[in-house]
Design a protein around this motif. Structure first.
Motif, short mmCIF file in Angstrom:
data_model
loop_
_atom_site.label_atom_id
_atom_site.label_comp_id
_atom_site.label_asym_id
_atom_site.label_seq_id
_atom_site.Cartn_x
_atom_site.Cartn_y
_atom_site.Cartn_z
N LEU A 13 -0.22 0.59 11.85
CA LEU A 13 -1.29 0.73 12.84
C LEU A 13 -1.05 1.94 13.75
N GLY A 14 -0.59 3.02 13.12
CA GLY A 14 -0.33 4.24 13.90
C GLY A 14 -1.61 5.00 14.16
N HIS A 15 -1.66 6.28 13.73
CA HIS A 15 -2.87 7.07 13.95
C HIS A 15 -4.00 6.66 13.01
N TRP A 16 -3.64 6.35 11.77
CA TRP A 16 -4.67 6.19 10.72
C TRP A 16 -5.06 4.74 10.47
N GLY A 17 -4.07 3.82 10.50
CA GLY A 17 -4.32 2.41 10.18
C GLY A 17 -5.49 1.80 10.96
N ALA A 36 -0.43 -5.52 10.67
CA ALA A 36 1.00 -5.53 11.01
C ALA A 36 1.53 -4.16 11.39
N ASP A 37 2.42 -4.17 12.36
CA ASP A 37 3.16 -2.95 12.72
C ASP A 37 4.39 -3.41 13.50
N PRO A 38 5.56 -2.80 13.24
CA PRO A 38 6.75 -3.20 14.02
C PRO A 38 6.62 -2.82 15.50
N ILE A 73 -2.29 -0.24 2.89
CA ILE A 73 -1.02 0.27 3.42
C ILE A 73 -1.24 1.64 4.04
N ALA A 74 -1.05 1.71 5.35
CA ALA A 74 -1.19 2.96 6.09
C ALA A 74 0.05 3.19 6.95
N ALA A 75 1.19 2.89 6.35
CA ALA A 75 2.48 3.13 7.01
C ALA A 75 3.00 4.49 6.52
N THR A 79 7.72 4.67 3.17
CA THR A 79 7.72 3.20 3.03
C THR A 79 6.76 2.73 1.94
N HIS A 80 5.93 3.65 1.41
CA HIS A 80 4.83 3.24 0.52
C HIS A 80 5.31 2.43 -0.69
N TYR A 81 6.32 2.97 -1.37
CA TYR A 81 6.73 2.34 -2.63
C TYR A 81 7.19 0.89 -2.42
N LEU A 96 -3.72 1.95 -1.21
CA LEU A 96 -2.50 2.62 -0.73
C LEU A 96 -2.84 4.02 -0.26
N GLU A 97 -2.51 4.30 0.99
CA GLU A 97 -2.84 5.62 1.56
C GLU A 97 -2.17 6.75 0.79
N LYS A 98 -2.70 7.94 0.98
CA LYS A 98 -2.12 9.12 0.36
C LYS A 98 -0.89 9.56 1.16
N PRO A 99 0.06 10.27 0.61
CA PRO A 99 0.23 10.39 -0.84
C PRO A 99 0.75 9.07 -1.40
N ILE A 161 2.93 16.84 13.04
CA ILE A 161 4.11 17.23 12.26
C ILE A 161 4.84 15.98 11.80
N ARG A 162 4.92 15.80 10.51
CA ARG A 162 5.47 14.56 9.97
C ARG A 162 6.98 14.68 9.72
N CYS A 163 7.64 13.51 9.71
CA CYS A 163 9.10 13.51 9.57
C CYS A 163 9.55 13.01 8.21
#
Ligand code: NAD
Length: 347
Positions: A13-17, A36-38, A73-75, A79-81, A96-99, A161-163
């Motif tokens: 549930l960050g920017h996109w979820g 869900a989100d931690p 899944i938008a985490a 974590t996608h796999y 399942l969100e990209k990528p 900027i993604r990590c």
């Protein structure tokens, strides 16, 4: 599925979820049951906007929920796999969100698992549901632009900027999915050059070149370090040229009746044999609908009626092949990586 209504669980549930929570809440035939989100702050944010949606601190709570038929899944990508595997193992349909995943092998494994479990696996390449991209695709199919000569795409902004992925995994995933929608097949080769301008371990700027069937070159510039938010595609055909700009909300598509024609009466050589054709510019009226909502509706139809979507897992797999080839080329300082080499021994 209760009364034909698909119970949805959203993970991340960050920017996109939250956009998924919104569009699925507005879709006929769907009900967002749990999200869900931690992060407690993100859960509180959603609880305020959607009090009817239950909040969970872990994805496992979503996967074990009996009311949930399908999971989004938008985490983060890393974590996608693991999350997708757990969702499919629990018998849930999956958007399942990209990528798709971090590696091609993981995507292949998910495809196998979804097949075995007979569950829908859709990937979130939302631009294939964009009306402008669909206009270009239809125009190509009808032959409006003539023989395609080359394409150029730009996708830039200042951040985010993604990590966990570099700019290719993050942004070029969209370009590869758009090119896949237009050509319906893999490019012959991919070449990528990138830079770590911000001195992080991941490339933040990249330039990619691909060759599609009949020698058509496609180029993409993707960047997290740019003054403007640009999402454009230029397609040059020998009859017409077309330009799409996602950020131009009033005229996202412009068709240029421009080109270069052979001069019929010159029989000498050189520049006299070619003349420029510069005629009208058409801005067709598009019936705009939010692509994410169209994607959500397609997912619901796939779950309820097994209707095919524009994001079938095989297309997601081709995008993953392109992404993996681009990352390999990046490591090899821009050397061409032949995609069909694994099949045909090219390259
Ligand atoms: N289709 C699109 O146009 C589009 C646009 C933006 C993002 N995305 C994709 O969506 C995904 C998320 O992107 P974002 O920008 O929202 O990232 P983000 O970092 O803003 O949010 C990710 C959220 O996931 C949560 N999270 C982390 N691990 C989790 C877990 N195990 N279970 C549940 N939640 C977990 C984090 O706490 C965070 O709130 C990425 O894969 C990204 O590529 C797609």
């Amino acid at each position: 599925m209760k009364d034909g209504i698909v119970g949805i669980g959203v993970v991340g549930l960050g920017h996109w979820g939250p956009n998924h929570v919104r569009v699925f809440s507005q879709c006929d035939g769907a009900k967002v049951v749990i999200a869900a989100d931690p992060s407690e702050a993100r859960r509180k944010h959603i609880a305020k906007l959607y009090p009817q949606v239950r909040a969970a601190g872990s994805a496992q709570e979503v996967f074990s929920d009996k009311e949930v038929d399908a999971v989004v899944i938008a985490a983060p990508t890393k974590t996608h796999y693991a999350l997708a595997k757990a969702a499919l193992a629990a018998g849930k349909h999956l958007l399942l969100e990209k990528p798709f995943c971090s590696r091609l092998k993981e995507a292949q494994e998910l495809l196998r698992l979804a097949g075995k479990k007979k569950k829908v696996l859709m990937h979130g390449h939302v631009f294939v549901y964009n009306r402008g991209i669909q206009y270009v695709k239809e125009g190509m199919r009808r032959g409006d632009f003539g023989k395609i000569q080359y394409l150029h795409a730009t996708r830039t902004n200042l951040g985010p900027i993604r990590c966990d992925v570099n700019v290719i995994g993050d942004l070029a995933a969209h370009e590869f999915s758009i090119f896949d929608a237009l050509f319906g097949r893999l490019p012959r080769w991919v070449s990528a050059a990138g830079a770590r301008v911000l001195k992080t371990p991941r490339e933040d700027v990249a330039f990619l070149t691909m060759e599609y069937p009949e020698g058509v070159l496609a180029h993409a510039h993707v960047s997290w370090l740019h003054p403007q938010k640009i999402r454009t595609l230029t397609l040059v055909g020998d009859k017409r040229m077309v330009f799409w700009s996602d950020t131009d909300t009033s005229e996202p598509i412009k068709v240029y009746d421009k080109g270069v024609a052979e001069e019929p009466y010159y029989d000498s050589f050189g520049e006299f044999q070619l003349r420029l054709r510069d005629a009208d510019v058409l801005a067709p009226k598009l019936y705009q609908e939010e692509p994410l909502k169209l994607q959500a509706q397609a997912f619901i139809c796939a779950v309820r009626e097994r209707k095919r979507t524009l994001c079938e897992p095989e297309t997601g797999l081709r995008v993953m092949q392109c992404l993996e080839a681009a990352q390999e080329s990046l490591r090899k300082e821009g050397r061409r990586v032949y995609l069909r080499s694994r099949v045909k021994g090219e390259g």
